[in-house]
Design a protein around this motif. Structure first.
Motif, PDB file in Angstrom:
ATOM      1  N   ILE A 194      71.620-185.456  -9.884  1.00 24.81           N
ATOM      2  CA  ILE A 194      70.961-185.171  -8.601  1.00 24.81           C
ATOM      3  C   ILE A 194      71.982-185.249  -7.471  1.00 24.81           C
ATOM      4  O   ILE A 194      72.087-184.348  -6.629  1.00 24.81           O
ATOM      5  N   ILE A 195      72.756-186.322  -7.449  1.00 24.83           N
ATOM      6  CA  ILE A 195      73.739-186.537  -6.377  1.00 24.83           C
ATOM      7  C   ILE A 195      74.780-185.416  -6.375  1.00 24.83           C
ATOM      8  O   ILE A 195      75.075-184.836  -5.328  1.00 24.83           O
ATOM      9  N   LEU A 196      75.325-185.105  -7.536  1.00 30.03           N
ATOM     10  CA  LEU A 196      76.347-184.055  -7.613  1.00 30.03           C
ATOM     11  C   LEU A 196      75.777-182.696  -7.196  1.00 30.03           C
ATOM     12  O   LEU A 196      76.478-181.880  -6.606  1.00 30.03           O
ATOM     13  N   GLY A 197      74.489-182.491  -7.464  1.00 28.34           N
ATOM     14  CA  GLY A 197      73.840-181.245  -7.048  1.00 28.34           C
ATOM     15  C   GLY A 197      73.668-181.145  -5.543  1.00 28.34           C
ATOM     16  O   GLY A 197      73.647-180.055  -4.984  1.00 28.34           O
ATOM     17  N   TRP A 198      73.534-182.275  -4.877  1.00 26.70           N
ATOM     18  CA  TRP A 198      73.344-182.295  -3.426  1.00 26.70           C
ATOM     19  C   TRP A 198      74.656-182.243  -2.654  1.00 26.70           C
ATOM     20  O   TRP A 198      74.688-181.805  -1.513  1.00 26.70           O
ATOM     21  N   LEU A 199      75.728-182.732  -3.253  1.00 26.74           N
ATOM     22  CA  LEU A 199      77.009-182.786  -2.544  1.00 26.74           C
ATOM     23  C   LEU A 199      77.566-181.389  -2.303  1.00 26.74           C
ATOM     24  O   LEU A 199      77.512-180.528  -3.180  1.00 26.74           O
ATOM     25  N   GLN A 200      78.114-181.206  -1.121  1.00 27.54           N
ATOM     26  CA  GLN A 200      78.844-179.985  -0.810  1.00 27.54           C
ATOM     27  C   GLN A 200      80.311-180.195  -1.185  1.00 27.54           C
ATOM     28  O   GLN A 200      80.787-181.329  -1.212  1.00 27.54           O
ATOM     29  N   LYS A 201      81.005-179.117  -1.431  1.00 29.65           N
ATOM     30  CA  LYS A 201      82.395-179.184  -1.883  1.00 29.65           C
ATOM     31  C   LYS A 201      83.271-180.014  -0.940  1.00 29.65           C
ATOM     32  O   LYS A 201      84.116-180.784  -1.378  1.00 29.65           O
ATOM     33  N   ALA A 223      81.517-194.066  -2.201  1.00 28.85           N
ATOM     34  CA  ALA A 223      80.603-194.711  -3.141  1.00 28.85           C
ATOM     35  C   ALA A 223      80.660-196.220  -2.924  1.00 28.85           C
ATOM     36  O   ALA A 223      81.733-196.811  -2.999  1.00 28.85           O
ATOM     37  N   LEU A 224      79.510-196.817  -2.651  1.00 33.14           N
ATOM     38  CA  LEU A 224      79.463-198.273  -2.528  1.00 33.14           C
ATOM     39  C   LEU A 224      79.344-198.856  -3.928  1.00 33.14           C
ATOM     40  O   LEU A 224      78.420-198.529  -4.664  1.00 33.14           O
ATOM     41  N   ASP A 225      80.324-199.664  -4.289  1.00 35.37           N
ATOM     42  CA  ASP A 225      80.402-200.185  -5.645  1.00 35.37           C
ATOM     43  C   ASP A 225      81.087-201.551  -5.590  1.00 35.37           C
ATOM     44  O   ASP A 225      82.106-201.711  -4.903  1.00 35.37           O
ATOM     45  N   GLU A 226      80.537-202.506  -6.325  1.00 24.67           N
ATOM     46  CA  GLU A 226      81.087-203.865  -6.277  1.00 24.67           C
ATOM     47  C   GLU A 226      82.534-203.936  -6.758  1.00 24.67           C
ATOM     48  O   GLU A 226      83.247-204.883  -6.451  1.00 24.67           O
ATOM     49  N   TYR A 284      71.230-199.559 -11.566  1.00 23.55           N
ATOM     50  CA  TYR A 284      72.298-199.808 -12.538  1.00 23.55           C
ATOM     51  C   TYR A 284      73.662-199.306 -12.051  1.00 23.55           C
ATOM     52  O   TYR A 284      74.606-199.233 -12.813  1.00 23.55           O
ATOM     53  N   GLY A 285      73.731-198.945 -10.780  1.00 24.62           N
ATOM     54  CA  GLY A 285      75.004-198.492 -10.237  1.00 24.62           C
ATOM     55  C   GLY A 285      75.091-196.982 -10.161  1.00 24.62           C
ATOM     56  O   GLY A 285      74.081-196.283 -10.187  1.00 24.62           O
ATOM     57  N   ILE A 286      76.316-196.502 -10.088  1.00 21.23           N
ATOM     58  CA  ILE A 286      76.587-195.083  -9.880  1.00 21.23           C
ATOM     59  C   ILE A 286      77.213-194.507 -11.146  1.00 21.23           C
ATOM     60  O   ILE A 286      78.123-195.106 -11.722  1.00 21.23           O
ATOM     61  N   ASP A 287      76.739-193.333 -11.530  1.00 23.71           N
ATOM     62  CA  ASP A 287      77.239-192.664 -12.728  1.00 23.71           C
ATOM     63  C   ASP A 287      78.741-192.381 -12.619  1.00 23.71           C
ATOM     64  O   ASP A 287      79.265-192.118 -11.532  1.00 23.71           O
ATOM     65  N   GLU A 288      79.418-192.433 -13.751  1.00 23.19           N
ATOM     66  CA  GLU A 288      80.870-192.237 -13.797  1.00 23.19           C
ATOM     67  C   GLU A 288      81.297-190.877 -13.232  1.00 23.19           C
ATOM     68  O   GLU A 288      82.321-190.774 -12.561  1.00 23.19           O
ATOM     69  N   ALA A 289      80.506-189.835 -13.473  1.00 20.13           N
ATOM     70  CA  ALA A 289      80.852-188.508 -12.943  1.00 20.13           C
ATOM     71  C   ALA A 289      80.867-188.520 -11.415  1.00 20.13           C
ATOM     72  O   ALA A 289      81.721-187.888 -10.786  1.00 20.13           O
ATOM     73  N   VAL A 290      79.941-189.256 -10.816  1.00 14.99           N
ATOM     74  CA  VAL A 290      79.895-189.371  -9.355  1.00 14.99           C
ATOM     75  C   VAL A 290      81.070-190.219  -8.875  1.00 14.99           C
ATOM     76  O   VAL A 290      81.700-189.899  -7.861  1.00 14.99           O
ATOM     77  N   MET A 291      81.378-191.290  -9.608  1.00 15.23           N
ATOM     78  CA  MET A 291      82.508-192.135  -9.228  1.00 15.23           C
ATOM     79  C   MET A 291      83.815-191.335  -9.253  1.00 15.23           C
ATOM     80  O   MET A 291      84.677-191.529  -8.396  1.00 15.23           O
ATOM     81  N   LYS A 292      83.942-190.430 -10.209  1.00 10.58           N
ATOM     82  CA  LYS A 292      85.151-189.588 -10.267  1.00 10.58           C
ATOM     83  C   LYS A 292      85.209-188.632  -9.085  1.00 10.58           C
ATOM     84  O   LYS A 292      86.284-188.314  -8.593  1.00 10.58           O
ATOM     85  N   ARG A 293      84.048-188.174  -8.625  1.00 10.33           N
ATOM     86  CA  ARG A 293      83.975-187.251  -7.483  1.00 10.33           C
ATOM     87  C   ARG A 293      84.202-187.973  -6.153  1.00 10.33           C
ATOM     88  O   ARG A 293      84.609-187.390  -5.162  1.00 10.33           O
ATOM     89  N   ALA A 294      83.934-189.280  -6.132  1.00 11.91           N
ATOM     90  CA  ALA A 294      84.030-190.046  -4.879  1.00 11.91           C
ATOM     91  C   ALA A 294      85.449-189.999  -4.317  1.00 11.91           C
ATOM     92  O   ALA A 294      86.429-190.122  -5.047  1.00 11.91           O
ATOM     93  N   ASN A 295      85.533-189.824  -3.020  1.00  9.11           N
ATOM     94  CA  ASN A 295      86.822-189.848  -2.335  1.00  9.11           C
ATOM     95  C   ASN A 295      87.287-191.283  -2.090  1.00  9.11           C
ATOM     96  O   ASN A 295      88.478-191.535  -1.934  1.00  9.11           O
ATOM     97  N   TYR A 296      86.323-192.203  -2.021  1.00  9.86           N
ATOM     98  CA  TYR A 296      86.649-193.596  -1.730  1.00  9.86           C
ATOM     99  C   TYR A 296      85.576-194.465  -2.361  1.00  9.86           C
ATOM    100  O   TYR A 296      84.388-194.120  -2.330  1.00  9.86           O
ATOM    101  N   LYS A 297      86.006-195.604  -2.913  1.00 11.56           N
ATOM    102  CA  LYS A 297      85.077-196.570  -3.496  1.00 11.56           C
ATOM    103  C   LYS A 297      85.180-197.847  -2.674  1.00 11.56           C
ATOM    104  O   LYS A 297      86.250-198.419  -2.558  1.00 11.56           O
TER     105      LYS A 297
END
Length: 157
Positions: A59-66, A72-75, A108-121
């Protein structure tokens, strides 16, 4: 630059709603800002943790624009000070980022595919907070950063 807050889950609980709305309104004096609450996928109770994260990620990757800049907020992300966040936001504006997206993941956190797309964690803290409180803390800290960048009296060093 537009600031977008995305959070997977339910609408703001009453105990955080007023605070989130207040800080969001304050941020709007600096940047256009909006909240998007991404509903938990249907039948989420029937899905495994991994499958649920994957569905949320799709869902998230579908909403993101290029050209969206995704935070990504992640502990396990990098911790920064309020002044560091102010500098971070200023740099994104200077880089002509169109949309600065702050993402709060699901239970349960953020999917790995989204984490890879993230510019900053980014990690708010080594502590784990309820997602509802993270929304309030995030809104307050972004407001604080904006006030720091404008040299206003809200933040005291």
């Amino acid at each position: 630059m537009k600031i977008r807050f995305w959070s997977i889950g339910k609408a703001h609980e009453p105990y955080v709603k007023a605070g989130v709305e207040d800080f969001t309104k304050r941020i709007s004096n600096y940047y256009p800002v909006e909240w998007t609450i991404i509903p938990v996928p249907k039948n989420s109770g029937m899905l495994s943790e991994a499958d649920l994260k994957k569905k949320e990620g799709e869902i998230i990757l579908g909403w993101l624009q290029k050209d969206d800049y995704l935070v990504a907020l992640d502990e396990r992300g990098k911790q920064i000070s309020s002044e560091g966040l102010a500098e971070f936001i200023m740099k994104r504006g200077n880089e002509s980022v169109k949309n600065l997206v702050f993402l709060i993941g699901g239970a349960y956190g953020i999917d790995e595919a989204v984490m890879k797309r993230a510019n900053y964690k980014w990690s708010l803290s080594p502590l784990v907070f309820p997602h509802q409180l993270v929304r309030l803390i995030l809104a307050e800290q972004v407001y604080r950063a904006c006030s720091i960048n404008r040299n206003e009296k809200y933040h005291h060093s």
